[in-house]
Design a protein around this motif. Structure first.
Motif, mmCIF file in Angstrom:
data_model
loop_
_atom_site.group_PDB
_atom_site.id
_atom_site.type_symbol
_atom_site.label_atom_id
_atom_site.label_comp_id
_atom_site.label_asym_id
_atom_site.label_seq_id
_atom_site.Cartn_x
_atom_site.Cartn_y
_atom_site.Cartn_z
ATOM 1 N N MET A 15 0.843 -1.203 0.000
ATOM 2 C CA MET A 15 0.000 0.000 0.000
ATOM 3 C C MET A 15 0.876 1.250 0.000
ATOM 4 O O MET A 15 0.584 2.221 -0.698
ATOM 5 N N ILE A 35 -0.305 3.309 -3.304
ATOM 6 C CA ILE A 35 -1.367 4.323 -3.143
ATOM 7 C C ILE A 35 -0.976 5.651 -3.812
ATOM 8 O O ILE A 35 -1.797 6.257 -4.499
ATOM 9 N N PRO A 36 0.310 6.090 -3.689
ATOM 10 C CA PRO A 36 0.654 7.332 -4.406
ATOM 11 C C PRO A 36 0.553 7.132 -5.924
ATOM 12 O O PRO A 36 0.663 6.006 -6.414
ATOM 13 N N PRO A 89 -1.883 7.249 -8.387
ATOM 14 C CA PRO A 89 -2.816 6.189 -8.796
ATOM 15 C C PRO A 89 -2.958 6.018 -10.303
ATOM 16 O O PRO A 89 -3.441 4.980 -10.754
ATOM 17 N N ARG A 148 -2.469 1.627 -11.092
ATOM 18 C CA ARG A 148 -2.427 1.325 -9.644
ATOM 19 C C ARG A 148 -3.793 1.557 -9.008
ATOM 20 O O ARG A 148 -4.277 0.732 -8.219
ATOM 21 N N GLY A 149 -4.395 2.704 -9.359
ATOM 22 C CA GLY A 149 -5.676 3.065 -8.740
ATOM 23 C C GLY A 149 -6.771 2.066 -9.104
ATOM 24 O O GLY A 149 -7.545 1.640 -8.246
ATOM 25 N N LEU A 156 -6.081 -1.301 -7.247
ATOM 26 C CA LEU A 156 -6.422 -1.276 -5.817
ATOM 27 C C LEU A 156 -7.932 -1.201 -5.615
ATOM 28 O O LEU A 156 -8.477 -1.861 -4.714
ATOM 29 N N SER A 157 -8.631 -0.416 -6.453
ATOM 30 C CA SER A 157 -10.097 -0.343 -6.304
ATOM 31 C C SER A 157 -10.725 -1.711 -6.518
ATOM 32 O O SER A 157 -11.653 -2.107 -5.815
ATOM 33 N N ARG A 213 -4.969 -8.786 1.512
ATOM 34 C CA ARG A 213 -5.342 -7.536 2.199
ATOM 35 C C ARG A 213 -6.335 -7.825 3.328
ATOM 36 O O ARG A 213 -6.399 -7.099 4.317
ATOM 37 N N ASP A 247 -13.384 -1.130 5.587
ATOM 38 C CA ASP A 247 -12.171 -0.350 5.847
ATOM 39 C C ASP A 247 -11.400 -0.869 7.048
ATOM 40 O O ASP A 247 -10.188 -0.863 7.070
ATOM 41 N N ASP A 277 -5.896 -4.646 5.263
ATOM 42 C CA ASP A 277 -4.485 -4.340 5.546
ATOM 43 C C ASP A 277 -4.167 -4.342 7.038
ATOM 44 O O ASP A 277 -3.224 -3.679 7.477
#
Ligand code: MLC
Ligand code: AMP
Length: 516
Positions: free
Chosen positions: A32, A36-37, A39, A58-59, A62-63, A102, A168, A172
């Protein structure tokens, strides 16, 4: 041997002067932080939902892992549950894998080439609560094996099951010592055993090669290794995500596809088993490998003459490294120093290594070394030896090594009975047992004989039953196929009057190997 000194010694004088392994952490936490940076940066190229291949950022990636994780929660899975995962290398498979990790689920990566009995063993042994597969036949077989198993497809698992509002808090949150993967490996005795690797084992394994091979977010890996073994999964995929790099997933190996991807995708890295390099050297455009920053070989010995042929035909000095399912990666030739043909190099950052007195068995310890075999405490304790100075125990690799004065390790044999063909392990007794069931076979033993393409080839020596004629190799392969994955089947059959045995009655496989 101190791995830190050795790696520092090989770093360039004007380059980075130190490396560090992170404090014990989790693989998912490190992913992560890397992903995360930015995306919008591309992450994985490959098949998405049956498409022939596309880039995913990346975005987007991850989504999608969040979406799939919410569905896994929706079907009732909780951290620690095992999930059997099997499929060809697609973005969907990578998403499912990362979604499971995750959530703190334990992935059981499974070779889709397994026969039904081999699959049944993995299911019975690891007792997964769910399975995500990409084959309708396997879905049926799994349903018959265990009617409680929740079955989904890798491509679009459990549509409609998502929507958990508390997701949420569930993502992770795994601890470093939590199991993340159970990797089945052909054991030295009996049936495949599940090696339990924790979040921190996997993090350390990926981190050590990231550092040693200077893997950065500018790199792009061509990844045609399957995602159910340590090489493709624990190094190729995990390393890419950790470095915030990108990868081109290819569902199977083909020299054309690899060599074309180098230019088409401006790739910088290729990882392969020696059989792949052997096939690449036969290709007229093998010289394109030279456009890559780094080619790495492992999972089986890279013959010195193949190393040299690659240097001659492609101008590439392949970097050979050594690892295992139980340990992730252990030893690597240096990025900057000499990449020595016939040697696997020096211990990776964090790895300690010594040779056992007597036979020279390679003993290792370090943060990437697994915690034990699933449900097998006695086998686990035999797999480790106590440290004479009272330190942490050492894992017995079953490989025999020699250390040069300059610290380079060469693997010179195996203490374990194992054939490695095309980078895949075959436990000979498992094959003996199946071939022995054929009515025309009175006695049988298989062994690995050297092969330029496969490294070792499975050959069966058969004593015919009285009054029976042993069928040819094709018929014998067909007979065994119901029990064994195809890569374990013999490629040659030799009829003999008797098998060589030692005084204890044990088959002398080395003698068979010498007969070739
Ligand atoms: C496939 N076959 C094999 C085989 N792979 N036979 C022996 N050994 C193998 N490795 C069989 C097929 O089932 C088929 O049989 C026949 O050979 C022809 O297949 P092919 O099309 O020529 O093979 P291909 O699909 O090209 O596969 C070859 C390969 C593949 C080398 C690309 O085996 C592969 O991806 N190997 C890498 C495995 C790997 O990732 N190992 C890492 C383990 S982790 P039939 O009868 O059906 O026609 C590890 C730790 C570490 O070791 O250090 O990395
Ligand atoms: P696996 O159990 O599939 O993870 O296979 C691990 C085994 O592969 C090791 O114990 C070694 O025997 C072998 N292996 C991996 N890399 C190399 C290498 N570079 N040279 C020789 N053997 C290797």
């Amino acid at each position: 041997m101190s791995s830190e000194q050795d790696w520092t010694a090989h770093l360039p004088v004007d380059g980075p002067t130190a490396f560090h392994l992170p404090e014990p952490g989790t693989l998912v936490g490190a992913w992560m932080a890397a992903l995360i940076p930015k995306p919008d940066r591309v992450l994985i190229w490959g098949s998405v939902n049956g498409s022939s291949g596309q880039w995913v950022t990346r975005g987007e990636f991850l989504s999608r892992t969040v979406e799939i994780a919410s569905r896994l929660v929706g079907i009732g899975l909780v951290a620690g549950d095992r999930v059997l995962l099997s499929g060809s290398s697609t973005v969907d498979l990578a998403v499912a894998h990362v979604a499971c990790l995750r959530l703190g689920l334990v992935v059981v990566p499974t070779n889709g080439a397994y026969s039904d009995p081999e699959l049944a063993h993995v299911v019975a042994d690891s007792s997964p609560r769910a399975a995500l597969v990409d084959s309708e036949r396997w879905t049926q077989v799994l349903a018959e094996l265990n009617s409680d198993l929740v079955l989904g497809s890798v491509v679009d698992p459990f549509p409609g099951a998502g929507g958990s509002s508390t997701l949420d808090n569930l993502l992770d949150g795994a601890l470093p010592e939590d199991p993340a993967i159970i990797g089945y490996t052909s054991g030295t005795t009996g049936r495949p055993k599940g090696a339990v690797l924790t979040q921190s084992n996997l993090l350390a394994g990926a981190q050590s090669v990231r550092v040693a091979w200077r893997w950065t977010d500018a790199d792009r890996l061509i990844l045609c290794l399957p995602l159910f073994h340590m090489h493709g999964l624990g190094v190729g995929l995990h390393g890419t995500l950790l470095a915030g790099a990108s990868t081109v997933l290819q569902p199977c190996f083909g020299p054309d596809a690899v060599l074309e991807a180098i230019d088409d995708h401006a790739a910088t890295l290729f990882f392969g088993v020696p059989t792949m390099y052997h096939r690449l050297t036969e290709h007229k455009f093998v010289g394109r490998l030279n456009r890559l920053r780094l080619c790495v070989a492992g999972s089986a010995p890279l013959a010195a003459d193949l190393h040299e042929r690659l240097a001659e035909r492609a101008g590439v000095s392949v970097l050979e490294r050594y690892g295992m399912t139980e340990t992730v990666m252990l030893v690597s030739n240096p990025y900057d120093g000499e990449r020595r043909p016939g040697a696997v190099g020096i211990p990776l950052p964090g790895v300690e290594l010594q040779l056992a007195e007597g036979d020279g068995e390679i003993l290792v310890r370090g943060p990437s070394v697994f915690t034990g075999y699933w449900g097998l405490p006695e086998v686990t304790s035999k797999a480790f030896v106590e440290d004479l100075d009272g330190g942490r125990p050492w894992f017995r690799t079953g490989d025999l090594g020699v250390l040069g004065d300059d610290g380079y390790l060469s693997i010179v044999g195996r203490a374990k009975e194992l054939i490695i063909t095309g980078g895949l392990n075959v436990y000979p007794r498992e094959v003996d047992d199946v071939l022995g069931l054929h009515p025309a076979v009175k006695d049988v033993a298989v062994a690995g004989v050297p092969s330029p393409e496969w490294g070792e080839e499975v050959v069966a020596w058969v004593v015919e039953a009285d009054g029976q004629e042993c069928p040819g190799v094709d018929e014998l392969r067909d007979f065994a196929r119901a029990h064994l994955a195809a890569y374990k089947l013999p490629r040659r059959v030799v009829i003999v009057d008797a098998l060589p045995r030692n005084a204890m009655g044990k088959v002398a496989r080395h003698e068979l190997q010498l007969r070739g």
